[in-house]
Design a protein around this motif. Structure first.
Motif: not given
Length: 301
Positions: A258-282
């Protein structure tokens, strides 16, 4: 523009993960954003010179975003720092750091300046001839700001062939780079566009952590080059995200879209998940240009 992730995980430091802290290098300026526990260790691991850090921006007063600050302030003293240090953060940060220094019978041998923030509206908090920084009011359990870093447009580039063709003296080169037209000895006015090329486009970076999904920030970050947005949870824990006023990876992607961003970087992950790749996939189900922050990772734009 270079971004070095020192830490990007939520809540507590662990053996192999660190809480939030990052270094943004822009226009030869080095800015430290947040300062969780272990920040100075991460600075050393990533070979970042302490002496180049003159401005520190703290988003909010939850421990995983500033508990490393007093240690870094103290280390600067041990390193015989003499350059002024400016800290920008919520009202109360000066009291916290000054109290820690006073009760530990510590001090600084350099100028330590606090710029306390309490406005609910976006405001410019730093500006020099090359960079401007303004706040991005976020929605969290306590007063929180993100930060928008904007390069200022640089001077125009000389078209040497054109300048030499008109036999313009070198003493006028800076005037031309500043965007001025030139009048020749015969009275002809040469428009600046004929003598120069456009400057390198200015870049910008938005840091948004911690926050619930919040569309009110969209006008501030519209057309942003790089958006760092927290994604503490996956959509399967949407209720927990709402309860704690955090975001999911899907919600971060919606803000990017909605902001028309060119690039998104994800972070501040909860450590409950086995892999951060799940965040990228979602996130990629909503927005295609997704990168994952991770401790020690560098991004150059």
């Amino acid at each position: 523009m270079k971004l070095t992730i020192l830490g990007c995980y939520a809540a507590t430091p662990r053996t192999f993960t660190n809480p939030t802290s990052q270094i943004l290098e822009i226009k030869n300026r080095l800015f430290l954003i947040d300062c969780g526990e272990g920040t100075q260790v991460q600075l050393r691991k990533n070979k970042i010179r302490f002496s180049k850090i003159n401005h520190i921006f703290i988003s909010h007063l939850h421990g995983d975003h500033f508990f490393g600050l007093v240690g870094l302030v103290s280390t600067f003293t041990l390193l015989n720092r003499t350059t002024d240090l400016h800290i920008y953060g919520p009202k109360g940060i000066k009291e916290i750091i000054k109290l820690q220094l006073r009760l530990s019978n510590s001090g600084t041998n350099y100028g330590l300046f606090f710029h306390e923030l309490e406005s609910a509206e976006s405001e410019v908090i730093f500006e020099d001839e090359k960079v401007l920084v303004k706040t991005i009011p976020l929605k969290h359990r306590i007063y929180t700001n993100g930060f928008l870093f904007q390069e200022k447009i640089g001077e125009r580039k000389l078209n040497l062939d054109a300048v030499q063709n008109y036999e313009i003296d070198t003493c006028y080169y800076q005037k031309i780079k500043n965007g001025k037209d030139i009048t020749l000895e015969d009275g002809r006015v040469i428009e600046n566009e004929k003598l120069t090329f456009d400057p390198v486009p200015a870049k910008n970076y938005a840091f948004c952590s911690d926050t619930a999904y919040n569309e009110s920030i969209l006008p501030i970050i519209e057309n942003i080059d790089v958006l760092y947005h927290e994604s503490t949870f996956l959509q399967s824990e949407e209720n927990l995200a709402k309860k704690t006023l955090h975001s999911t990876a899907k919600e971060a992607a919606m803000i990017a879209l909605k902001s028309n961003a060119k690039q998104l970087i994800l972070g501040h992950y909860s450590t409950r998940y086995e892999s951060i790749t799940f965040f990228k996939e979602e996130a990629e189900t909503i927005f295609p240009e997704v990168l994952l922050a991770d401790d020690g990772k560098c991004f150059e734009f």
